[in-house]
Design a protein around this motif. Structure first.
Motif, PDB file in Angstrom:
ATOM      1  N   ALA A  73      -8.934   4.684  -6.435  1.00 11.41           N
ATOM      2  CA  ALA A  73      -9.196   3.241  -6.562  1.00 11.41           C
ATOM      3  C   ALA A  73      -8.703   2.697  -7.898  1.00 11.41           C
ATOM      4  N   GLU A  74      -8.636   3.547  -8.906  1.00 12.42           N
ATOM      5  CA  GLU A  74      -8.233   3.096 -10.235  1.00 12.42           C
ATOM      6  C   GLU A  74      -6.723   3.151 -10.474  1.00 12.42           C
ATOM      7  N   LEU A  75      -5.973   3.708  -9.523  1.00 11.97           N
ATOM      8  CA  LEU A  75      -4.517   3.767  -9.689  1.00 11.97           C
ATOM      9  C   LEU A  75      -3.916   2.371  -9.611  1.00 11.97           C
ATOM     10  N   ASP A  76      -2.867   2.157 -10.391  1.00 11.99           N
ATOM     11  CA  ASP A  76      -2.204   0.854 -10.297  1.00 11.99           C
ATOM     12  C   ASP A  76      -1.216   0.876  -9.121  1.00 11.99           C
ATOM     13  N   ASP A  77      -0.689  -0.283  -8.785  1.00 13.28           N
ATOM     14  CA  ASP A  77       0.157  -0.424  -7.600  1.00 13.28           C
ATOM     15  C   ASP A  77       1.412   0.442  -7.661  1.00 13.28           C
ATOM     16  N   HIS A  78       1.936   0.660  -8.854  1.00  9.57           N
ATOM     17  CA  HIS A  78       3.130   1.490  -9.016  1.00  9.57           C
ATOM     18  C   HIS A  78       2.850   2.922  -8.552  1.00  9.57           C
ATOM     19  N   PHE A  79       1.738   3.489  -8.975  1.00  5.18           N
ATOM     20  CA  PHE A  79       1.390   4.849  -8.589  1.00  5.18           C
ATOM     21  C   PHE A  79       1.025   4.928  -7.103  1.00  5.18           C
ATOM     22  N   LEU A  80       0.361   3.899  -6.597  1.00  6.70           N
ATOM     23  CA  LEU A  80       0.041   3.876  -5.172  1.00  6.70           C
ATOM     24  C   LEU A  80       1.319   3.870  -4.329  1.00  6.70           C
TER      25      LEU A  80
ATOM     26  N   ARG B 290      -2.656  -0.971  -1.657  1.00  4.56           N
ATOM     27  CA  ARG B 290      -3.920  -1.253  -2.346  1.00  4.56           C
ATOM     28  C   ARG B 290      -5.064  -1.309  -1.321  1.00  4.56           C
ATOM     29  N   GLN B 291      -4.804  -1.901  -0.172  1.00  2.00           N
ATOM     30  CA  GLN B 291      -5.836  -2.012   0.860  1.00  2.00           C
ATOM     31  C   GLN B 291      -6.250  -0.627   1.376  1.00  2.00           C
ATOM     32  N   GLU B 292      -5.275   0.265   1.593  1.00  2.72           N
ATOM     33  CA  GLU B 292      -5.588   1.620   2.049  1.00  2.72           C
ATOM     34  C   GLU B 292      -6.403   2.380   1.008  1.00  2.72           C
ATOM     35  N   ALA B 293      -6.021   2.211  -0.259  1.00  2.00           N
ATOM     36  CA  ALA B 293      -6.739   2.888  -1.341  1.00  2.00           C
ATOM     37  C   ALA B 293      -8.172   2.378  -1.449  1.00  2.00           C
ATOM     38  N   MET B 294      -8.354   1.083  -1.323  1.00  2.00           N
ATOM     39  CA  MET B 294      -9.703   0.522  -1.433  1.00  2.00           C
ATOM     40  C   MET B 294     -10.560   0.905  -0.221  1.00  2.00           C
ATOM     41  N   ALA B 295      -9.931   0.967   0.957  1.00  2.00           N
ATOM     42  CA  ALA B 295     -10.668   1.386   2.153  1.00  2.00           C
ATOM     43  C   ALA B 295     -11.136   2.836   2.003  1.00  2.00           C
ATOM     44  N   GLU B 296     -10.278   3.693   1.462  1.00  2.00           N
ATOM     45  CA  GLU B 296     -10.657   5.093   1.247  1.00  2.00           C
ATOM     46  C   GLU B 296     -11.765   5.193   0.195  1.00  2.00           C
ATOM     47  N   ALA B 297     -11.635   4.429  -0.874  1.00  2.00           N
ATOM     48  CA  ALA B 297     -12.631   4.462  -1.939  1.00  2.00           C
ATOM     49  C   ALA B 297     -13.987   3.932  -1.491  1.00  2.00           C
ATOM     50  N   ALA B 298     -13.999   3.078  -0.473  1.00  2.00           N
ATOM     51  CA  ALA B 298     -15.253   2.487   0.007  1.00  2.00           C
ATOM     52  C   ALA B 298     -16.025   3.416   0.939  1.00  2.00           C
TER      53      ALA B 298
END
Length: 77
Positions: A50-57, A64-72
């Motif tokens: 969740a803390e990764l920036d868009d470049h690393f994602l 960003r949406q996939e990362a936040m869904a996983e983090a939730a």
């Protein structure tokens, strides 16, 4: 913490048959401890994602949406 790691290492060796000839499963306490450690590691990994920036994602092929869904997700899933 090293006691926990040593205990889990011994449990894994016992479970694979390398440390002891007994074929017993570890007790519920050790299984519960192992589950707790897995949940903690999973939670930490999701927080880091969740803390990764868009470049690393983008580098790992996630939005960003996939990362936040996983983090939730709850820690037990």
């Amino acid at each position: 913490m090293s006691v926990i790691v040593n205990t889990l290492t011994s449990w894994k060796e016992t479970a694979s048959g390398t440390a002891a000839s007994s074929h017993r499963r570890p007790g519920w306490g050790l299984r519960f401890l192992h589950w707790c450690i897995q949940c903690s590691e999973r939670s930490q990994q999701r927080q880091a994602l969740a803390e990764l920036d868009d470049h690393f994602l983008k580098d790992i092929g996630k939005t960003r949406q996939e990362a936040m869904a996983e983090a939730a997700k709850p820690f037990w899933k």
